[in-house]
Design a protein around this motif. Structure first.
Motif, PDB file in Angstrom:
ATOM      1  N   ARG A  19       3.880  17.938 -16.867  1.00 33.90           N
ATOM      2  CA  ARG A  19       4.184  16.963 -15.815  1.00 33.90           C
ATOM      3  C   ARG A  19       5.078  17.564 -14.736  1.00 33.90           C
ATOM      4  NH1 ARG A  19       6.588  12.142 -18.812  1.00 33.90           N
ATOM      5  NH2 ARG A  19       7.020  11.439 -16.705  1.00 33.90           N
ATOM      6  N   LEU A  20       6.058  18.376 -15.125  1.00 30.70           N
ATOM      7  CA  LEU A  20       6.919  19.040 -14.144  1.00 30.70           C
ATOM      8  C   LEU A  20       6.110  19.997 -13.271  1.00 30.70           C
ATOM      9  CD1 LEU A  20      10.116  19.859 -16.206  1.00 30.70           C
ATOM     10  CD2 LEU A  20      10.032  18.530 -14.112  1.00 30.70           C
ATOM     11  N   LYS A  22       2.899  19.859 -12.536  1.00 27.35           N
ATOM     12  CA  LYS A  22       2.079  19.070 -11.616  1.00 27.35           C
ATOM     13  C   LYS A  22       2.911  18.521 -10.468  1.00 27.35           C
ATOM     14  CE  LYS A  22      -1.519  17.318 -14.690  1.00 27.35           C
ATOM     15  NZ  LYS A  22      -2.072  16.089 -15.291  1.00 27.35           N
ATOM     16  N   PHE A  23       4.105  18.010 -10.788  1.00 30.15           N
ATOM     17  CA  PHE A  23       4.960  17.436  -9.754  1.00 30.15           C
ATOM     18  C   PHE A  23       5.358  18.494  -8.727  1.00 30.15           C
ATOM     19  CE2 PHE A  23       9.262  16.745  -8.137  1.00 30.15           C
ATOM     20  CZ  PHE A  23       9.039  15.608  -7.383  1.00 30.15           C
ATOM     21  N   TYR A  24       5.811  19.651  -9.188  1.00 31.11           N
ATOM     22  CA  TYR A  24       6.244  20.687  -8.255  1.00 31.11           C
ATOM     23  C   TYR A  24       5.073  21.239  -7.439  1.00 31.11           C
ATOM     24  CZ  TYR A  24      10.949  20.665 -10.131  1.00 31.11           C
ATOM     25  OH  TYR A  24      12.214  20.291 -10.487  1.00 31.11           O
ATOM     26  N   ASN A  26       2.368  19.530  -6.588  1.00 32.72           N
ATOM     27  CA  ASN A  26       2.062  18.476  -5.619  1.00 32.72           C
ATOM     28  C   ASN A  26       3.077  18.459  -4.483  1.00 32.72           C
ATOM     29  OD1 ASN A  26      -0.203  17.559  -6.955  1.00 32.72           O
ATOM     30  ND2 ASN A  26       0.898  15.994  -8.098  1.00 32.72           N
ATOM     31  N   LEU A  27       4.350  18.655  -4.808  1.00 32.53           N
ATOM     32  CA  LEU A  27       5.395  18.667  -3.795  1.00 32.53           C
ATOM     33  C   LEU A  27       5.212  19.840  -2.835  1.00 32.53           C
ATOM     34  CD1 LEU A  27       8.030  17.329  -2.825  1.00 32.53           C
ATOM     35  CD2 LEU A  27       9.253  18.875  -4.352  1.00 32.53           C
ATOM     36  N   LEU A  66       4.829  10.691  -4.421  1.00 28.57           N
ATOM     37  CA  LEU A  66       5.698  11.759  -4.924  1.00 28.57           C
ATOM     38  C   LEU A  66       7.054  11.203  -5.343  1.00 28.57           C
ATOM     39  CD1 LEU A  66       4.947  14.715  -2.514  1.00 28.57           C
ATOM     40  CD2 LEU A  66       4.503  14.617  -4.953  1.00 28.57           C
ATOM     41  N   GLN A  69       6.648   9.513  -8.674  1.00 25.53           N
ATOM     42  CA  GLN A  69       6.532  10.532  -9.722  1.00 25.53           C
ATOM     43  C   GLN A  69       7.894  11.132 -10.046  1.00 25.53           C
ATOM     44  OE1 GLN A  69       3.739  13.413  -8.262  1.00 25.53           O
ATOM     45  NE2 GLN A  69       2.003  12.420  -9.268  1.00 25.53           N
ATOM     46  N   ALA A  70       8.689  11.400  -9.022  1.00 24.36           N
ATOM     47  CA  ALA A  70      10.013  11.999  -9.248  1.00 24.36           C
ATOM     48  C   ALA A  70      10.916  11.048 -10.020  1.00 24.36           C
ATOM     49  CB  ALA A  70      10.651  12.365  -7.905  1.00 24.36           C
ATOM     50  N   LEU A  73       9.832  10.970 -13.572  1.00 27.76           N
ATOM     51  CA  LEU A  73      10.027  12.245 -14.241  1.00 27.76           C
ATOM     52  C   LEU A  73      11.492  12.572 -14.478  1.00 27.76           C
ATOM     53  CD1 LEU A  73       8.303  14.555 -15.315  1.00 27.76           C
ATOM     54  CD2 LEU A  73       8.488  15.624 -13.088  1.00 27.76           C
TER      55      LEU A  73
END
Length: 95
Positions: A19-20, A22-24, A26-27, A66, A69-70, A73
């Motif tokens: 998940r981290l 994917k988040f980074y 995407n960011l 985003l 998500q943050a 997360l």
């Protein structure tokens, strides 16, 4: 041999890392696309008046996604999930 708790903890940690990642990613994509968009706009008009720049709706929606998500997360830590899973597995394994 790993115990059930070790396997569960490993899976939780693995899920969090995925998940981290994917988040980074995407960011980074969001920032690159936004930067390219405004660079192209700057090159086309040669002058950027920051008071006149309109934010496109797609960037607002993307930014909100985003942000959600943050929050999920980083603010809602998954420790309670692990504790609850351990509690339930112990409950069902030891009646």
């Amino acid at each position: 041999m790993k115990t059930n708790n070790e396997k569960i903890n490993y899976e939780i940690a693995k899920n969090r890392v995925v998940r981290l990642k994917k988040f980074y990613s995407n960011l980074i994509v969001f920032m690159v696309v936004l930067l390219l968009f405004y660079c192209i706009k700057f090159l086309k008009y040669e002058l950027v008046d920051w008071s006149q720049i309109r934010v496109n709706l797609i960037f607002v929606i993307w930014g909100l996604i985003l942000l959600i998500q943050a929050v999920k997360l980083f603010l809602f830590n998954s420790n309670w999930e692990g504790k609850k899973m351990n509690e339930l597995t112990n409950k069902y394994n030891n009646p």
